[in-house]
Design a protein around this motif. Structure first.
Motif, PDB file in Angstrom:
ATOM      1  N   VAL A 239     -10.633   4.575  13.584  1.00  0.00           N
ATOM      2  CA  VAL A 239     -10.270   3.371  12.827  1.00  0.00           C
ATOM      3  C   VAL A 239     -11.493   2.464  12.675  1.00  0.00           C
ATOM      4  O   VAL A 239     -11.754   1.928  11.582  1.00  0.00           O
ATOM      5  CB  VAL A 239      -9.114   2.617  13.522  1.00  0.00           C
ATOM      6  CG1 VAL A 239      -8.883   1.267  12.836  1.00  0.00           C
ATOM      7  CG2 VAL A 239      -7.832   3.444  13.485  1.00  0.00           C
ATOM      8  N   SER A 243     -13.320   1.357   9.187  1.00  0.00           N
ATOM      9  CA  SER A 243     -13.489  -0.058   8.902  1.00  0.00           C
ATOM     10  C   SER A 243     -14.948  -0.404   8.646  1.00  0.00           C
ATOM     11  O   SER A 243     -15.270  -1.116   7.679  1.00  0.00           O
ATOM     12  CB  SER A 243     -12.958  -0.882  10.087  1.00  0.00           C
ATOM     13  OG  SER A 243     -13.134  -2.265   9.866  1.00  0.00           O
ATOM     14  N   THR A 250      -9.112  -4.028   9.984  1.00  0.00           N
ATOM     15  CA  THR A 250      -8.626  -3.019  10.927  1.00  0.00           C
ATOM     16  C   THR A 250      -7.248  -2.495  10.550  1.00  0.00           C
ATOM     17  O   THR A 250      -6.997  -1.282  10.592  1.00  0.00           O
ATOM     18  CB  THR A 250      -8.582  -3.600  12.355  1.00  0.00           C
ATOM     19  OG1 THR A 250      -9.896  -4.009  12.745  1.00  0.00           O
ATOM     20  CG2 THR A 250      -8.060  -2.566  13.346  1.00  0.00           C
ATOM     21  N   SER A 254      -6.537   1.314   9.624  1.00  0.00           N
ATOM     22  CA  SER A 254      -5.580   2.076  10.423  1.00  0.00           C
ATOM     23  C   SER A 254      -4.540   2.770   9.550  1.00  0.00           C
ATOM     24  O   SER A 254      -4.179   3.923   9.773  1.00  0.00           O
ATOM     25  CB  SER A 254      -4.891   1.140  11.422  1.00  0.00           C
ATOM     26  OG  SER A 254      -3.982   1.860  12.223  1.00  0.00           O
ATOM     27  N   VAL A 257      -6.175   5.733   7.870  1.00  0.00           N
ATOM     28  CA  VAL A 257      -6.402   6.805   8.849  1.00  0.00           C
ATOM     29  C   VAL A 257      -5.107   7.571   9.086  1.00  0.00           C
ATOM     30  O   VAL A 257      -5.096   8.802   9.154  1.00  0.00           O
ATOM     31  CB  VAL A 257      -6.947   6.233  10.182  1.00  0.00           C
ATOM     32  CG1 VAL A 257      -6.897   7.288  11.290  1.00  0.00           C
ATOM     33  CG2 VAL A 257      -8.371   5.730  10.003  1.00  0.00           C
TER      34      VAL A 257
END
Length: 304
Positions: A239, A243, A250, A254, A257
């Motif tokens: 993550v 970023s 974040t 996330s 991801v």
């Protein structure tokens, strides 16, 4: 006794002649001072190391594999370096292989006589290596028969051959096409090459695989975009990588991801270019999994 050749790594270190009389702080201070000389010794060998790595990268770029082969500490270091490539760079475990005299048992138990069998080294290579591969023989002394036999057989098969030793004028160097000699000098404990020689060897092996993986597109900037998210720490790292590579918050990183099923590369491409996971995967496939090339390809497409 004076007529017996002794490699530098087997000679006595004058600075540690009274080693057993020193207190603990004095011993570790001396060890630390000697360790400071290792990086300088590696620095002297950088041109040879660079030439070796460039040749290895060419082999791997064509689909070839990298093999390390050694005995004792040298063999263990090769196995260690090879074993860390899949989780760090997301590559197949067969891309980099570490071979050690005496087999897997020698990883935890010393099998000292295994290093004397030149034919065993040759057989190990013959069973696994092809002309498309690269083989790096590792031996602190530069005279280990098992390793020399392996390199000679690898060269006979047409594979690229290289060597890493910690003595000048090593016999192993004569067998390899690319020879690296890092002259670390006598050890604090005479002949204990797990010390300075082991440290120097680890530094060189770090350079080989890290540089090769960078050139193969497994690193973006200085981010390990191919890392495998196999535990919580690594999932959090993925993550952060996404970023930092995209500038996304974040929470957004996330989410991408997760959509990319933990693949940092796909998540970055999806974020940067507004594409689907399938399109990101296809771009990587077309670029032979070289992430930098995939970015360049999509940038060019976006400007067209």
């Amino acid at each position: 006794m004076d007529n017996i050749f002794q490699p530098v790594t087997e000679q006595r270190n004058a600075k540690s002649a009274e080693l057993d009389r020193l207190d603990v702080l004095e011993i570790i201070r001396l060890m630390n001072e000697e360790d400071h000389t290792v990086a300088a010794a590696v620095q002297q060998a950088l041109p040879q190391i660079a030439a070796m790595i460039e040749a290895i990268v060419q082999v791997m770029s064509r689909g070839g594999r990298l093999f390390y082969i050694g005995a004792g500490t040298s063999g263990r270091l090769g196995v260690l370096d090879a074993s860390e490539c899949p989780p760090t760079f997301g590559v197949d475990r067969k891309l980099v292989t570490g071979l050690i005299a005496g087999g897997e048992a020698a990883l935890t138990t010393a099998i000292e006589n295994a290093e004397d069998d030149e034919e065993a080294g040759a057989r190990e290579i013959e069973a696994q290596v092809t002309a498309n591969d690269a083989v790096v023989g590792i031996a602190a002394s530069g005279s280990t028969p098992y390793v020399i036999g392996a390199i000679r057989k690898a060269r006979e098969l047409g594979a690229l051959t290289a060597s890493v030793a910690c003595n000048d004028g090593a016999k192993l160097s004569e067998a390899a096409q690319y020879a690296v000699e890092v002259s670390v000098g006598p050890e604090v404990v005479t002949g204990s090459t797990r010390l300075k020689a082991g440290t120097a060897t680890k530094m060189v092996l770090n350079m080989i695989t890290t540089t090769a993986m960078i050139k193969l597109g497994k690193v973006y900037g200085n981010l390990m975009v191919n890392v495998q998210a196999t535990n919580q720490k690594l999932r959090e790292r993925v993550v952060r990588i996404v970023s930092e590579a995209t500038g996304a918050e974040t929470e957004t990183a996330s989410a991408y991801v997760q959509a990319a099923e933990g693949d940092a590369r796909a998540a970055i491409l999806m974020l940067r270019f507004g594409i689907t996971r399938e399109e990101a995967s296809e771009a990587l496939r077309q670029c032979r999994e070289h992430f930098g090339d995939a970015v360049a390809k999509l940038e060019k497409k976006s400007l067209a």
